[in-house]
Enzyme design. Structure first.
Site, mmCIF file in Angstrom:
data_model
loop_
_atom_site.group_PDB
_atom_site.id
_atom_site.type_symbol
_atom_site.label_atom_id
_atom_site.label_comp_id
_atom_site.label_asym_id
_atom_site.label_seq_id
_atom_site.Cartn_x
_atom_site.Cartn_y
_atom_site.Cartn_z
ATOM 1 N N TYR A 69 -2.665 -1.360 10.478
ATOM 2 C CA TYR A 69 -2.608 -1.538 9.014
ATOM 3 C C TYR A 69 -1.282 -0.994 8.449
ATOM 4 O O TYR A 69 -0.586 -1.676 7.682
ATOM 5 C CB TYR A 69 -3.802 -0.820 8.372
ATOM 6 C CG TYR A 69 -3.914 -0.993 6.878
ATOM 7 C CD1 TYR A 69 -4.539 -2.109 6.329
ATOM 8 C CD2 TYR A 69 -3.414 -0.033 5.993
ATOM 9 C CE1 TYR A 69 -4.655 -2.275 4.944
ATOM 10 C CE2 TYR A 69 -3.527 -0.179 4.614
ATOM 11 C CZ TYR A 69 -4.154 -1.301 4.098
ATOM 12 O OH TYR A 69 -4.281 -1.461 2.730
ATOM 13 N N SER A 72 0.869 -1.178 0.000
ATOM 14 C CA SER A 72 0.000 0.000 0.000
ATOM 15 C C SER A 72 0.903 1.224 0.000
ATOM 16 O O SER A 72 2.075 1.137 0.388
ATOM 17 C CB SER A 72 -0.857 -0.009 1.279
ATOM 18 O OG SER A 72 -1.424 1.263 1.510
HETATM 19 N N1 LIG Z 1 -8.546 -0.470 -2.051
HETATM 20 C C1 LIG Z 1 -7.478 0.268 -1.781
HETATM 21 O O1 LIG Z 1 -7.529 1.498 -1.874
HETATM 22 C C2 LIG Z 1 -6.183 -0.368 -1.362
HETATM 23 C C3 LIG Z 1 -5.064 0.446 -1.255
HETATM 24 C C4 LIG Z 1 -3.845 -0.110 -0.877
HETATM 25 C C5 LIG Z 1 -3.747 -1.458 -0.627
HETATM 26 N N2 LIG Z 1 -4.866 -2.246 -0.739
HETATM 27 C C6 LIG Z 1 -4.695 -3.669 -0.462
HETATM 28 O O2 LIG Z 1 -5.228 -4.428 -1.524
HETATM 29 C C7 LIG Z 1 -5.623 -5.701 -1.031
HETATM 30 C C8 LIG Z 1 -7.040 -6.006 -1.514
HETATM 31 O O3 LIG Z 1 -7.944 -5.095 -0.941
HETATM 32 P P1 LIG Z 1 -9.270 -4.593 -1.678
HETATM 33 O O4 LIG Z 1 -9.183 -3.115 -1.730
HETATM 34 O O5 LIG Z 1 -9.499 -5.342 -2.904
HETATM 35 O O6 LIG Z 1 -10.352 -4.905 -0.557
HETATM 36 P P2 LIG Z 1 -11.493 -6.041 -0.512
HETATM 37 O O7 LIG Z 1 -12.036 -5.955 0.872
HETATM 38 O O8 LIG Z 1 -12.412 -5.895 -1.666
HETATM 39 O O9 LIG Z 1 -10.670 -7.383 -0.705
HETATM 40 C C9 LIG Z 1 -9.947 -8.004 0.319
HETATM 41 C C10 LIG Z 1 -9.985 -9.494 0.053
HETATM 42 O O10 LIG Z 1 -9.196 -10.163 1.063
HETATM 43 C C11 LIG Z 1 -9.979 -11.242 1.536
HETATM 44 N N3 LIG Z 1 -9.562 -11.663 2.882
HETATM 45 C C12 LIG Z 1 -9.691 -10.990 4.045
HETATM 46 N N4 LIG Z 1 -9.254 -11.764 5.048
HETATM 47 C C13 LIG Z 1 -8.834 -12.928 4.497
HETATM 48 C C14 LIG Z 1 -8.276 -14.118 5.024
HETATM 49 N N5 LIG Z 1 -8.063 -14.273 6.327
HETATM 50 N N6 LIG Z 1 -7.967 -15.115 4.169
HETATM 51 C C15 LIG Z 1 -8.203 -15.004 2.836
HETATM 52 N N7 LIG Z 1 -8.732 -13.901 2.300
HETATM 53 C C16 LIG Z 1 -9.050 -12.881 3.114
HETATM 54 C C17 LIG Z 1 -11.403 -10.730 1.497
HETATM 55 O O11 LIG Z 1 -12.326 -11.787 1.611
HETATM 56 C C18 LIG Z 1 -11.405 -10.068 0.124
HETATM 57 O O12 LIG Z 1 -11.569 -11.023 -0.892
HETATM 58 C C19 LIG Z 1 -5.452 -5.646 0.491
HETATM 59 O O13 LIG Z 1 -4.225 -6.254 0.843
HETATM 60 C C20 LIG Z 1 -5.416 -4.168 0.772
HETATM 61 O O14 LIG Z 1 -4.703 -3.869 1.952
HETATM 62 C C21 LIG Z 1 -6.072 -1.744 -1.100
#
Ligand SMILES: NC(=O)c1ccc[n+]([C@@H]2O[C@H](COP(=O)([O-])OP(=O)(O)OC[C@H]3O[C@@H](n4cnc5c(N)ncnc54)[C@H](O)[C@@H]3O)[C@@H](O)[C@H]2O)c1
Length: 268
Positions: free
Chosen positions: A166, A153
């Site tokens: 986080y 991130s």
């Molecule tokens: N959306 C953003 O702005 C953003 C920015 C920076 C980083 N991220 C990172 O991107 C990644 C995906 O996030 P997203 O934005 O798609 O959110 P999201 O909530 O749509 O997806 C997260 C996914 O992780 C899964 N998950 C959670 N706990 C889990 C576990 N114990 N075992 C297996 N799967 C699990 C959820 O079920 C979901 O499918 C994350 O690592 C998040 O930190 C997102």
């Protein structure tokens, strides 16, 4: 000609039934990879992702596992090997937030975020590297022996009040990724991180679901739009492909300029 094709390669994407993971799983499938769609809850959503991958002519399977649970992770990889034979690409995407002011943060909120966002990446990368080392390079498929992509991130470098658990997990991913790249580079395993800014997914709905929230978010993004999961999928396909064969140990920021700190455009 530069090759973005992943034809014949096998990939596993964690947390692939939502948001960024979903777009990456579909993108890898579109590029020709066979994909394991990991999920922890909601198999129907995972199945829909698998169907979209199959529509490109690639194989897809869904696999339930909590990435922070060692037994579940091991059995997910075994299931993958019995269907696809091996692993070429791991995308350690699963992640979550449990936000609280630091002085009110519970040990459960702290442990949950560290165990999914950091320990989950350890458990999955360890399984993938064991198999990549056992199998070695397969030059007909890829110049590299294996590719590991860690979802980090912008908060691996931008501090984030109210989200100390986080930000700590993502800061740790930087050293996790770079140490792995250092340890396994000579065996042909490339390890890189993707560091997204604000991407429109369920994890950060509060930041984009009202016009006021979105306007406030835009003050942080020079390029003036929220990112889409497809933006991240494009980079993940590149990092998984031979087109990026000389990239390892890199944190790749993809954030519409968030890390150039727009607040300083007229201040400081
Ligand atoms: N959306 C953003 O702005 C953003 C920015 C920076 C980083 N991220 C990172 O991107 C990644 C995906 O996030 P997203 O934005 O798609 O959110 P999201 O909530 O749509 O997806 C997260 C996914 O992780 C899964 N998950 C959670 N706990 C889990 C576990 N114990 N075992 C297996 N799967 C699990 C959820 O079920 C979901 O499918 C994350 O690592 C998040 O930190 C997102």
């Amino acid at each position: 000609m530069i090759s973005y094709s992943l034809k014949g390669q096998s990939a596993l994407v964690t947390g692939a039934n939502s948001g960024i993971g979903e777009a990456i799983a579909i993108g890898l499938g579109e590029a020709g990879a066979n994909v394991v769609v990991n999920y922890v809850v909601d198999p129907e959503a995972a199945e829909k992702v698998a169907e979209k991958i199959k529509a490109f002519g690639s194989k897809a399977m869904i696999a339930q596992a909590d990435v922070s649970n060692e037994t579940e992770v091991k059995s997910m990889f075994q299931k993958m090997y019995s269907e696809f034979g091996t692993i070429d690409i791991l995308v350690n995407n699963a992640g979550l937030q449990r936000d609280a002011h630091f002085h009110e943060m519970t040990i459960d909120q702290w442990n949950k975020v560290i165990s999914v966002n950091l320990t989950g990446q350890f458990l999955c990368a360890r399984e993938a590297i064991i198999e990549m080392l056992r199998r070695g390079r397969v030059p007909e498929r890829s110049m590299a022996c294996g590719k590991i992509i860690c979802m980090s991130s912008v908060h691996e470098i931008i501090p984030w009040a109210g989200h100390v658990n986080y930000a700590s997990s993502k800061g740790a991913i930087r050293m996790f990724m770079q140490s792995l790249a250092q340890e396994y580079g000579d065996r042909g395993i490339r390890v890189n991180s993707i560091c997204p800014g604000a991407i429109q997914t369920p994890i950060n709905k509060a930041a984009w679901s009202t016009p006021q929230a979105l306007a406030s978010l835009m003050t942080l993004i020079p390029y003036n739009r929220i990112g889409q999961p497809q933006d991240i999928a494009n980079l993940a396909v590149f990092l998984a492909s031979d087109a990026s064969d000389y990239i390892t140990g890199a944190s790749m920021f993809i954030d519409g300029g968030m890390t150039v700190f727009e607040g300083f455009a007229e201040g400081g």
